[in-house]
Design a protein around this motif. Sequence first.
Motif, PDB file in Angstrom:
ATOM      1  N   LEU A  56       0.829  -1.204   0.000  1.00 20.23           N
ATOM      2  CA  LEU A  56       0.000   0.000   0.000  1.00 20.23           C
ATOM      3  C   LEU A  56       0.866   1.258   0.000  1.00 20.23           C
ATOM      4  CD1 LEU A  56      -2.474  -1.083   2.836  1.00 20.23           C
ATOM      5  CD2 LEU A  56      -2.881  -1.223   0.381  1.00 20.23           C
ATOM      6  N   VAL A  57       0.441   2.232  -0.795  1.00 21.91           N
ATOM      7  CA  VAL A  57       1.023   3.569  -0.750  1.00 21.91           C
ATOM      8  C   VAL A  57       0.266   4.368   0.302  1.00 21.91           C
ATOM      9  CG1 VAL A  57       1.248   5.720  -2.076  1.00 21.91           C
ATOM     10  CG2 VAL A  57       1.770   3.518  -3.153  1.00 21.91           C
ATOM     11  N   HIS A  58       0.911   5.314   0.925  1.00 19.00           N
ATOM     12  CA  HIS A  58       0.228   6.203   1.864  1.00 19.00           C
ATOM     13  C   HIS A  58      -0.646   7.160   1.053  1.00 19.00           C
ATOM     14  CE1 HIS A  58       2.478   4.939   5.446  1.00 19.00           C
ATOM     15  NE2 HIS A  58       3.534   4.897   4.661  1.00 19.00           N
ATOM     16  N   SER A  59      -1.959   6.976   1.129  1.00 21.48           N
ATOM     17  CA  SER A  59      -2.892   7.813   0.379  1.00 21.48           C
ATOM     18  C   SER A  59      -3.826   8.525   1.345  1.00 21.48           C
ATOM     19  CB  SER A  59      -3.708   6.954  -0.592  1.00 21.48           C
ATOM     20  OG  SER A  59      -4.669   6.191   0.111  1.00 21.48           O
ATOM     21  N   THR A  60      -4.692   9.359   0.796  1.00 27.12           N
ATOM     22  CA  THR A  60      -5.647  10.078   1.643  1.00 27.12           C
ATOM     23  C   THR A  60      -6.793   9.191   2.113  1.00 27.12           C
ATOM     24  OG1 THR A  60      -6.819  10.791  -0.345  1.00 27.12           O
ATOM     25  CG2 THR A  60      -5.169  12.307   0.564  1.00 27.12           C
ATOM     26  N   GLN A  61      -6.957   8.030   1.462  1.00 24.26           N
ATOM     27  CA  GLN A  61      -8.088   7.152   1.789  1.00 24.26           C
ATOM     28  C   GLN A  61      -7.592   5.709   1.954  1.00 24.26           C
ATOM     29  OE1 GLN A  61     -11.062   8.379   2.329  1.00 24.26           O
ATOM     30  NE2 GLN A  61     -10.815  10.436   1.479  1.00 24.26           N
ATOM     31  N   PRO A  62      -6.875   5.420   3.042  1.00 25.10           N
ATOM     32  CA  PRO A  62      -6.281   4.091   3.212  1.00 25.10           C
ATOM     33  C   PRO A  62      -7.307   2.958   3.278  1.00 25.10           C
ATOM     34  CG  PRO A  62      -6.103   5.373   5.235  1.00 25.10           C
ATOM     35  CD  PRO A  62      -6.541   6.317   4.174  1.00 25.10           C
ATOM     36  N   ASP A  63      -8.479   3.219   3.828  1.00 22.04           N
ATOM     37  CA  ASP A  63      -9.490   2.160   3.905  1.00 22.04           C
ATOM     38  C   ASP A  63      -9.963   1.764   2.511  1.00 22.04           C
ATOM     39  OD1 ASP A  63     -10.146   1.651   6.867  1.00 22.04           O
ATOM     40  OD2 ASP A  63     -10.176   3.832   6.738  1.00 22.04           O
ATOM     41  N   PHE A  64     -10.199   2.741   1.671  1.00 23.63           N
ATOM     42  CA  PHE A  64     -10.594   2.444   0.292  1.00 23.63           C
ATOM     43  C   PHE A  64      -9.474   1.702  -0.428  1.00 23.63           C
ATOM     44  CE2 PHE A  64     -10.132   3.527  -4.179  1.00 23.63           C
ATOM     45  CZ  PHE A  64     -11.334   3.039  -4.689  1.00 23.63           C
ATOM     46  N   THR A  65      -8.250   2.164  -0.255  1.00 29.96           N
ATOM     47  CA  THR A  65      -7.112   1.576  -0.964  1.00 29.96           C
ATOM     48  C   THR A  65      -6.946   0.100  -0.605  1.00 29.96           C
ATOM     49  OG1 THR A  65      -6.005   3.726  -1.013  1.00 29.96           O
ATOM     50  CG2 THR A  65      -4.633   1.794  -1.410  1.00 29.96           C
ATOM     51  N   LEU A  66      -7.011  -0.230   0.688  1.00 31.42           N
ATOM     52  CA  LEU A  66      -6.878  -1.627   1.092  1.00 31.42           C
ATOM     53  C   LEU A  66      -8.078  -2.443   0.643  1.00 31.42           C
ATOM     54  CD1 LEU A  66      -5.554  -3.979   2.473  1.00 31.42           C
ATOM     55  CD2 LEU A  66      -6.470  -3.170   4.663  1.00 31.42           C
ATOM     56  N   ALA A  67      -9.290  -1.921   0.812  1.00 33.96           N
ATOM     57  CA  ALA A  67     -10.484  -2.654   0.387  1.00 33.96           C
ATOM     58  C   ALA A  67     -10.421  -2.956  -1.101  1.00 33.96           C
ATOM     59  CB  ALA A  67     -11.744  -1.858   0.721  1.00 33.96           C
ATOM     60  N   HIS A  68      -9.961  -1.986  -1.874  1.00 33.07           N
ATOM     61  CA  HIS A  68      -9.874  -2.177  -3.321  1.00 33.07           C
ATOM     62  C   HIS A  68      -8.928  -3.335  -3.657  1.00 33.07           C
ATOM     63  CE1 HIS A  68     -10.114  -0.994  -7.530  1.00 33.07           C
ATOM     64  NE2 HIS A  68      -8.804  -1.163  -7.592  1.00 33.07           N
ATOM     65  N   GLU A  69      -7.789  -3.384  -2.992  1.00 37.05           N
ATOM     66  CA  GLU A  69      -6.834  -4.458  -3.296  1.00 37.05           C
ATOM     67  C   GLU A  69      -7.346  -5.808  -2.803  1.00 37.05           C
ATOM     68  OE1 GLU A  69      -3.798  -5.753  -5.479  1.00 37.05           O
ATOM     69  OE2 GLU A  69      -4.446  -3.655  -5.277  1.00 37.05           O
ATOM     70  N   LEU A  70      -8.047  -5.827  -1.703  1.00 32.68           N
ATOM     71  CA  LEU A  70      -8.639  -7.075  -1.227  1.00 32.68           C
ATOM     72  C   LEU A  70      -9.653  -7.613  -2.227  1.00 32.68           C
ATOM     73  CD1 LEU A  70      -9.089  -6.182   2.542  1.00 32.68           C
ATOM     74  CD2 LEU A  70      -7.609  -7.996   1.628  1.00 32.68           C
ATOM     75  N   HIS A  71     -10.395  -6.726  -2.860  1.00 32.80           N
ATOM     76  CA  HIS A  71     -11.323  -7.155  -3.917  1.00 32.80           C
ATOM     77  C   HIS A  71     -10.560  -7.768  -5.090  1.00 32.80           C
ATOM     78  CE1 HIS A  71     -15.255  -5.930  -2.443  1.00 32.80           C
ATOM     79  NE2 HIS A  71     -14.752  -4.775  -2.059  1.00 32.80           N
TER      80      HIS A  71
END
Length: 311
Positions: A56-71
């Motif tokens: 993960l990159v440090h972004s403004t929306q970490p929950d979205f970023t992780l959820a997206h990759e889990l999908h």
Amino acid sequence: MQIQAFQPAVQALFNEVQDRLDGQIILETEPRQEEWVAFDQSGHRRDAQGNVHIILVHSTQPDFTLAHELHHVLFEITLGPQVQFPVTTARPELDQQIQITAQALVGSVEHGLIMDQQRARQEITPAIEHDFIQGIAHKVPTASNYFPLQVLMLLDALTFSGGQDLADWQTTYAAAFVAAQTLYQQLKKHLRATPTGIHRSIVELWQRYSQLLEQHQYLALPYSDFISLAPVLSPRQLRLTVEQLFFIKHLPFNSLKTHQRAYALVGRQDQQNAGELLSATKVTSLVYQQWYQQPVQEFLQQQQIQYQLRT
């Protein structure tokens, strides 16, 4: 980084994916920090022990970023198409261009399904949409000579937005937006969450993107010959003869294994390379005849070509 740092809904998705894996999900971070949201702010890889490392990159929306990759991981283990690059054009830059663009288009097919899931789970908020628009502004160059890249990135933007123009992209990117919109409409028209639907959508997207490049005076890319995409077959089709579903083609490219011109099994219906054949010698007419009369399942096993079962 620990999963406990994320929202409960993301933790639940994490556990759902973890339950489907033999190995463990390991969260890792990159040092770069970006003040926006983009699809390339996460990725994953498998190690030799079967663990999945999510980066993960440090972004403004970490929950979205992780959820997206889990999908993406969930998609890979349930429906994921098997894409391989077994040959070379003998031009490394061209090989790389084909591979990068092909993988980007496969990603757009995945996003066409994943974004529907994320919206259904209410994982997209107005703040995430705002930050995604900022990401497009930062990452997509505006000069017209970037047309091929613009099309790929705007296609992804349309999968995020559900086909909406969220930030006057049609004015900023003009020709590329029209091209991306055409690809998106075709993608959503036929995309289904089945191996057959995904396979068809990938092949169509490769073909149409290559045609668009040619129409805009860029080099058409030989996805159908260069890339092996595992076929999707029903039990009945596995019992048919090879000749009924495929033909064997002597490709214009060399095999990375043998360094000689490769032979490939090609689908009669979509003209897509389904897998490289093991033979490293010249194939005689008698060998062709024998191959064509074999049952499909027997031939695929003999040639070590993977396939997916139609559902």
